[in-house]
Design an enzyme around this catalytic site. Structure first.
Site, PDB file in Angstrom:
ATOM      1  N   HIS A  75       0.714  -1.288   0.023  1.00 39.37           N
ATOM      2  CA  HIS A  75       0.157   0.027   0.083  1.00 39.37           C
ATOM      3  C   HIS A  75       0.940   1.109  -0.097  1.00 39.37           C
ATOM      4  CE1 HIS A  75      -3.156   2.840   1.042  1.00 39.37           C
ATOM      5  NE2 HIS A  75      -4.023   1.856   0.749  1.00 39.37           N
ATOM      6  N   ASP A 127      -7.860  -5.509   0.232  1.00 42.41           N
ATOM      7  CA  ASP A 127      -8.559  -6.028  -1.040  1.00 42.41           C
ATOM      8  C   ASP A 127      -8.095  -7.256  -1.152  1.00 42.41           C
ATOM      9  OD1 ASP A 127     -10.304  -4.553  -1.874  1.00 42.41           O
ATOM     10  OD2 ASP A 127      -8.727  -3.205  -3.000  1.00 42.41           O
TER      11      ASP A 127
HETATM   12  N1  ACO Z   1       4.436  -7.647  -5.052  1.00 44.16           N
HETATM   13  C1  ACO Z   1       5.590  -7.521  -5.013  1.00 44.16           C
HETATM   14  N2  ACO Z   1       6.370  -6.547  -4.944  1.00 44.16           N
HETATM   15  C2  ACO Z   1       5.862  -5.386  -4.701  1.00 44.16           C
HETATM   16  C3  ACO Z   1       4.402  -5.466  -4.337  1.00 44.16           C
HETATM   17  C4  ACO Z   1       3.693  -6.537  -4.585  1.00 44.16           C
HETATM   18  N3  ACO Z   1       2.353  -6.412  -4.489  1.00 44.16           N
HETATM   19  N4  ACO Z   1       4.105  -4.136  -4.095  1.00 44.16           N
HETATM   20  C5  ACO Z   1       5.041  -3.249  -4.053  1.00 44.16           C
HETATM   21  N5  ACO Z   1       6.376  -3.953  -4.227  1.00 44.16           N
HETATM   22  C6  ACO Z   1       7.659  -3.701  -4.518  1.00 44.16           C
HETATM   23  C7  ACO Z   1       7.975  -2.724  -5.539  1.00 44.16           C
HETATM   24  O1  ACO Z   1       8.355  -3.790  -6.777  1.00 44.16           O
HETATM   25  C8  ACO Z   1       8.979  -1.922  -5.152  1.00 44.16           C
HETATM   26  O2  ACO Z   1      10.373  -2.571  -5.075  1.00 44.16           O
HETATM   27  P1  ACO Z   1      11.668  -1.889  -5.315  1.00 44.16           P
HETATM   28  O3  ACO Z   1      11.609  -0.590  -4.153  1.00 44.16           O
HETATM   29  O4  ACO Z   1      12.567  -2.813  -5.273  1.00 44.16           O
HETATM   30  O5  ACO Z   1      11.496  -1.130  -6.636  1.00 44.16           O
HETATM   31  C9  ACO Z   1       8.502  -1.556  -3.543  1.00 44.16           C
HETATM   32  O6  ACO Z   1       7.713  -2.717  -3.371  1.00 44.16           O
HETATM   33  C10 ACO Z   1       7.574  -0.506  -3.702  1.00 44.16           C
HETATM   34  O7  ACO Z   1       6.531  -0.331  -4.593  1.00 44.16           O
HETATM   35  P2  ACO Z   1       5.951   0.602  -5.103  1.00 44.16           P
HETATM   36  O8  ACO Z   1       5.025   0.379  -6.412  1.00 44.16           O
HETATM   37  O9  ACO Z   1       7.033   1.876  -5.478  1.00 44.16           O
HETATM   38  O10 ACO Z   1       4.971   1.265  -4.252  1.00 44.16           O
HETATM   39  P3  ACO Z   1       3.711   2.076  -4.570  1.00 44.16           P
HETATM   40  O11 ACO Z   1       3.476   2.860  -3.007  1.00 44.16           O
HETATM   41  O12 ACO Z   1       3.818   2.850  -5.812  1.00 44.16           O
HETATM   42  O13 ACO Z   1       2.528   1.239  -4.776  1.00 44.16           O
HETATM   43  C11 ACO Z   1       0.854  -0.359  -4.577  1.00 44.16           C
HETATM   44  C12 ACO Z   1       1.635   0.666  -3.953  1.00 44.16           C
HETATM   45  C13 ACO Z   1       0.197   0.051  -6.010  1.00 44.16           C
HETATM   46  C14 ACO Z   1      -0.439  -0.665  -3.683  1.00 44.16           C
HETATM   47  C15 ACO Z   1       1.575  -1.598  -4.843  1.00 44.16           C
HETATM   48  O14 ACO Z   1       2.321  -2.192  -3.478  1.00 44.16           O
HETATM   49  C16 ACO Z   1       0.886  -2.642  -5.640  1.00 44.16           C
HETATM   50  O15 ACO Z   1       0.908  -2.811  -7.101  1.00 44.16           O
HETATM   51  N6  ACO Z   1       0.217  -3.589  -4.861  1.00 44.16           N
HETATM   52  C17 ACO Z   1      -0.249  -4.692  -5.684  1.00 44.16           C
HETATM   53  C18 ACO Z   1      -1.793  -4.068  -6.155  1.00 44.16           C
HETATM   54  C19 ACO Z   1      -2.810  -3.786  -4.960  1.00 44.16           C
HETATM   55  O16 ACO Z   1      -2.859  -4.652  -4.077  1.00 44.16           O
HETATM   56  N7  ACO Z   1      -3.567  -2.949  -4.733  1.00 44.16           N
HETATM   57  C20 ACO Z   1      -4.555  -2.443  -3.986  1.00 44.16           C
HETATM   58  C21 ACO Z   1      -4.114  -1.148  -3.227  1.00 44.16           C
HETATM   59  S1  ACO Z   1      -5.212  -1.016  -2.024  1.00 44.16           S
HETATM   60  C22 ACO Z   1      -6.541  -0.048  -2.866  1.00 44.16           C
HETATM   61  O17 ACO Z   1      -6.488   0.551  -3.516  1.00 44.16           O
HETATM   62  C23 ACO Z   1      -7.704  -0.323  -1.843  1.00 44.16           C
END
Ligand code: ACO
Length: 430
Positions: free
Chosen positions: A307, A365
């Site tokens: 998140h 979620d």
């Molecule tokens: N699985 C694996 N790796 C992940 C995940 C994941 N679900 N989420 C983040 N990471 C990693 C990224 O690759 C990144 O790694 P790095 O630093 O080595 O490059 C690091 O964790 C940070 O991730 P970001 O994408 O920069 O974080 P951001 O805050 O931009 O994104 C998000 C947050 C979009 C929720 C992300 O965690 C994600 O895509 N999760 C899966 C989708 C999801 O569950 N979305 C629902 C969100 S809750 C909602 O809207 C109600």
């Protein structure tokens, strides 16, 4: 120690004092509004990681501590004691209603549930396999065609009718989309039922037999709607604010929010979680998928994990996890392989160094889809359910924004990286 102002000195030695705003909770905020005027530079923060886009009184999140407050009240207390309609009132009007206020609000929502018959005919134009989020966004957008004349964004007197209409009609539109997909006749709303009972009725009743409302299902949906009702400046809410900041018709602004919610990085994650669990199929395959999620050359992510704001735990996930067990137990689905698989995945990921180091925890979620599935709601409808809950948050933010005397059209700046100025080359010379 928090400061009252920051001074930024440019390469030419010229200094600008940037005032600091203090909220009632949360970190201080540096006001960079005069930076360009005085220093000739913009700030750069793609994804708004460290940028506040507005002031707001509605919702507070402390992502490190796992705190979520609606108008100051912890989400745990609302989940325990309140219901969605009361929470909706709280978010919209700032205070918990007294009995007459709650009754009047509830009655108004119950008596605006029907759609104009013309709007229902839109559904004939969609293909049977149209994604319900596409239908929801399109039909909500079309409400601006029906209610444009009665909606003056500058007249707060029109804001309540817009609010009540959209809250009341969203479940009806969602149910119509579901019925189209299911190939069943549309079921009209019943105003004697409460919000979630009516939704279940419109979803699952068929003319051929009497439909019995399942109380646990209605309770579970009510809880999910409370948990999804608002989440401050998330992607879809910011979209509603941005679209609305131009003075656009608010039904169109909400339609824009629905479109933003659909994406798998946002509300579409609940659908993506279920599809991912289906793809994993068996607990023995989990290590393979966890390895893929960690592999930078693979775009696969564990859906329902991570998140932008919560870096410790998602308080909504904790509440919903409990409800998930209750629903499965009370609906006689304790042996749901999908839920077992989800728990196994949760356990493995939570112990994994990669997920620990990056603070990736299950979000709301991760569990919501499992509940929807247990209730018999089709996977493609999951994000629609989220939208029903979130609409009140979008509307509360739109109302706050549009009545803010300091409102300005949202207009971010950019770091241009394209070609420098060059001359047009005629076609015959290319
Ligand atoms: N699985 C694996 N790796 C992940 C995940 C994941 N679900 N989420 C983040 N990471 C990693 C990224 O690759 C990144 O790694 P790095 O630093 O080595 O490059 C690091 O964790 C940070 O991730 P970001 O994408 O920069 O974080 P951001 O805050 O931009 O994104 C998000 C947050 C979009 C929720 C992300 O965690 C994600 O895509 N999760 C899966 C989708 C999801 O569950 N979305 C629902 C969100 S809750 C909602 O809207 C109600």
């Amino acid at each position: 120690m928090s400061k009252d102002a920051y001074t930024l000195t440019g390469p030419d030695g010229k200094s600008t004092t940037l005032p600091v705003h203090k909220g009632t909770l949360g970190p201080d905020v540096i006001d960079i509004g005069k930076l360009y005027k005085e220093q000739g530079v913009f700030t750069f923060d793609p994804g708004y990681v460290a940028t506040g886009s507005c002031k707001s009184d509605i919702t507070f999140i402390d992502g490190d501590e796992g705190v979520l407050l609606y108008r100051g009240i912890p989400i745990e207390q609302l989940a325990q004691n309140s219901n969605f309609i009361e929470v909706a009132y709280l978010l919209l009007y700032g205070e918990l209603p007294n009995k007459p206020q709650l009754d009047a609000f509830d009655t108004s929502i119950r008596t605006h549930t029907m759609l104009n018959e013309g709007m229902l005919r839109f559904f004939n134009g969609f293909r049977y396999d149209a994604h319900p989020m596409a239908m929801l966004s399109a039909v909500v957008g079309s409400m601006s065609a029906y209610y444009h004349d009665t909606m003056d964004v500058n007249d707060p007197g029109t804001h309540d009718i817009f609010t009540h209409r959209i809250l009341a009609k969203l479940p009806t539109i969602a149910a119509a989309a579901h019925k189209l997909t299911a190939g069943q006749p549309f079921v009209y709303p019943r105003n004697d039922l409460n919000y979630t009972e009516n939704l279940l009725h419109m979803f699952f009743a068929v003319p051929a037999e009497t439909y019995q409302i399942n109380k646990i299902a209605a309770q579970a949906l009510d809880l999910l709607f409370i948990l999804h009702a608002d989440h401050e400046q998330n992607c879809s809410t910011s979209t509603v604010r941005m679209a609305g900041s131009s003075g656009a018709n608010p039904y169109s602004a909400i339609a824009a929010g629905i479109a933003a919610l659909w994406g798998p990085a946002h509300g579409g994650a609940n659908e993506a979680v279920l599809r991912m669990l289906e793809e994993i199929g068996d607990a023995r395959n989990i290590p393979k998928f966890v390895a893929r999620a960690k592999d930078k050359s693979d775009s696969f992510r564990l859906m329902g994990f991570g998140h932008r704001v919560y870096k410790n735990f998602d308080p909504r996930a904790t509440i919903i996890r409990e409800m998930c067990h209750k629903v499965l137990a009370q609906m006689g689905r304790t042996d749901t392989p999908m839920f077992d698989l989800a728990l196994a995945l949760e356990e493995i990921a939570l112990k994994d160094e990669y997920f620990i180091e990056k603070n990736l925890y299950p979000n709301v979620d991760f569990y919501s889809g499992i509940i929807y599935k247990a209730l018999g709601i089709p996977t493609s409808m999951f994000t629609v359910m989220f939208a029903i809950g979130r609409t009140v948050g979008w509307v509360a933010h739109w109302r706050e924004m549009i009545t803010d005397p300091a409102l300005r059209i949202s207009r971010p700046r950019q770091l241009y990286t394209g070609p420098v100025q060059r001359n047009y080359v005629h076609l015959n010379k290319r």
